[in-house]
Motif scaffolding. Structure first.
Motif, PDB file in Angstrom:
ATOM      1  N   ASN A  74       0.813  -1.216   0.000  1.00 28.46           N
ATOM      2  CA  ASN A  74       0.000   0.000   0.000  1.00 28.46           C
ATOM      3  C   ASN A  74       0.850   1.271   0.000  1.00 28.46           C
ATOM      4  N   ALA A  75       2.082   1.171   0.453  1.00 25.97           N
ATOM      5  CA  ALA A  75       2.967   2.341   0.400  1.00 25.97           C
ATOM      6  C   ALA A  75       3.347   2.666  -1.038  1.00 25.97           C
ATOM      7  N   ARG A  76       3.337   1.662  -1.893  1.00 26.81           N
ATOM      8  CA  ARG A  76       3.676   1.848  -3.308  1.00 26.81           C
ATOM      9  C   ARG A  76       2.443   1.833  -4.205  1.00 26.81           C
ATOM     10  N   ASN A  77       1.263   1.731  -3.608  1.00 31.14           N
ATOM     11  CA  ASN A  77       0.015   1.694  -4.398  1.00 31.14           C
ATOM     12  C   ASN A  77       0.071   0.618  -5.478  1.00 31.14           C
ATOM     13  N   THR A  78       0.550  -0.544  -5.101  1.00 32.12           N
ATOM     14  CA  THR A  78       0.762  -1.600  -6.085  1.00 32.12           C
ATOM     15  C   THR A  78       0.297  -2.946  -5.545  1.00 32.12           C
ATOM     16  N   VAL A  79      -0.317  -3.714  -6.417  1.00 26.77           N
ATOM     17  CA  VAL A  79      -0.676  -5.102  -6.134  1.00 26.77           C
ATOM     18  C   VAL A  79       0.133  -5.990  -7.067  1.00 26.77           C
ATOM     19  N   TYR A  80       0.526  -7.140  -6.545  1.00 28.38           N
ATOM     20  CA  TYR A  80       1.344  -8.072  -7.304  1.00 28.38           C
ATOM     21  C   TYR A  80       0.620  -9.402  -7.461  1.00 28.38           C
ATOM     22  N   LEU A  81       0.962 -10.107  -8.524  1.00 28.63           N
ATOM     23  CA  LEU A  81       0.515 -11.478  -8.694  1.00 28.63           C
ATOM     24  C   LEU A  81       1.746 -12.301  -9.079  1.00 28.63           C
ATOM     25  N   GLN A  82       2.232 -13.067  -8.117  1.00 28.87           N
ATOM     26  CA  GLN A  82       3.359 -13.958  -8.375  1.00 28.87           C
ATOM     27  C   GLN A  82       2.800 -15.256  -8.924  1.00 28.87           C
ATOM     28  N   MET A  83       3.265 -15.635 -10.092  1.00 32.45           N
ATOM     29  CA  MET A  83       2.752 -16.824 -10.774  1.00 32.45           C
ATOM     30  C   MET A  83       3.894 -17.813 -10.969  1.00 32.45           C
ATOM     31  N   ASN A  84       3.777 -18.951 -10.336  1.00 36.20           N
ATOM     32  CA  ASN A  84       4.786 -19.998 -10.434  1.00 36.20           C
ATOM     33  C   ASN A  84       4.202 -21.235 -11.099  1.00 36.20           C
ATOM     34  N   SER A  85       5.071 -22.123 -11.526  1.00 36.32           N
ATOM     35  CA  SER A  85       4.640 -23.383 -12.152  1.00 36.32           C
ATOM     36  C   SER A  85       3.613 -23.124 -13.246  1.00 36.32           C
ATOM     37  N   LEU A  86       3.923 -22.191 -14.097  1.00 35.06           N
ATOM     38  CA  LEU A  86       2.963 -21.780 -15.117  1.00 35.06           C
ATOM     39  C   LEU A  86       2.701 -22.898 -16.117  1.00 35.06           C
ATOM     40  N   LYS A  87       1.453 -22.928 -16.576  1.00 37.30           N
ATOM     41  CA  LYS A  87       0.997 -23.937 -17.518  1.00 37.30           C
ATOM     42  C   LYS A  87       0.499 -23.260 -18.789  1.00 37.30           C
ATOM     43  N   PRO A  88       0.475 -23.962 -19.898  1.00 36.58           N
ATOM     44  CA  PRO A  88      -0.054 -23.346 -21.124  1.00 36.58           C
ATOM     45  C   PRO A  88      -1.478 -22.806 -20.942  1.00 36.58           C
ATOM     46  N   GLU A  89      -2.265 -23.435 -20.104  1.00 37.18           N
ATOM     47  CA  GLU A  89      -3.638 -22.965 -19.901  1.00 37.18           C
ATOM     48  C   GLU A  89      -3.708 -21.679 -19.074  1.00 37.18           C
ATOM     49  N   ASP A  90      -2.587 -21.216 -18.561  1.00 32.34           N
ATOM     50  CA  ASP A  90      -2.549 -19.906 -17.902  1.00 32.34           C
ATOM     51  C   ASP A  90      -2.409 -18.770 -18.908  1.00 32.34           C
ATOM     52  N   THR A  91      -2.206 -19.099 -20.159  1.00 33.63           N
ATOM     53  CA  THR A  91      -2.083 -18.077 -21.203  1.00 33.63           C
ATOM     54  C   THR A  91      -3.356 -17.245 -21.285  1.00 33.63           C
ATOM     55  N   ALA A  92      -3.198 -15.943 -21.151  1.00 29.99           N
ATOM     56  CA  ALA A  92      -4.356 -15.044 -21.126  1.00 29.99           C
ATOM     57  C   ALA A  92      -3.855 -13.614 -21.002  1.00 29.99           C
ATOM     58  N   VAL A  93      -4.774 -12.676 -21.162  1.00 28.70           N
ATOM     59  CA  VAL A  93      -4.515 -11.297 -20.762  1.00 28.70           C
ATOM     60  C   VAL A  93      -4.973 -11.166 -19.307  1.00 28.70           C
ATOM     61  N   TYR A  94      -4.107 -10.619 -18.483  1.00 21.77           N
ATOM     62  CA  TYR A  94      -4.380 -10.478 -17.055  1.00 21.77           C
ATOM     63  C   TYR A  94      -4.695  -9.019 -16.744  1.00 21.77           C
TER      64      TYR A  94
END
Length: 116
Positions: A74-94
């Motif tokens: 919240n100090a940086r006004n930022t949210v993160y999404l750490q994505m590990n073990s990615l799979k082809p079915e994770d392909t998308a616009v986020y």
């Protein structure tokens, strides 16, 4: 005005990792829950992860549980999404999204492609 800007997408091999960021401006970021959504070609947009305003509570789609982690600074006004073990079915616009005063605000999205 409310602005959400996603970054961090790209091309990654199966099993790889990426960290997405959503930088917010134009409102009091720390007061609002944030969602990450994704939309694959030909599919509906789906909720991937959620974090409450202070970051104390999170929730995930079953398809990403144990692989993705949502967090915020919240100090940086930022949210993160750490994505590990990615799979082809994770392909998308986020996309990140907030709901403020009854209105939904979306970023422009960042493309994630998981392919060998």
């Amino acid at each position: 005005q409310v602005q959400l800007v996603e970054s961090g997408g790209g091309l990654v091999q199966p099993g790889g990792s990426l960290r997405l960021s959503c930088a917010a401006s134009g409102f009091i970021f720390s007061m609002y829950d944030v969602n990450w959504y994704r939309q694959a070609p030909g599919k509906e947009r789906e909720l991937v992860a959620f974090i409450t305003s202070a970051g104390r509570n999170t929730n995930y789609a079953d398809s990403v549980k144990g692989r993705f982690t949502i967090s915020r600074d919240n100090a940086r006004n930022t949210v993160y999404l750490q994505m590990n073990s990615l799979k082809p079915e994770d392909t998308a616009v986020y996309y990140c999204k907030i709901r403020r005063r009854g209105n939904d605000y979306w970023g422009q999205g960042t493309q994630v492609t998981v392919s060998s």
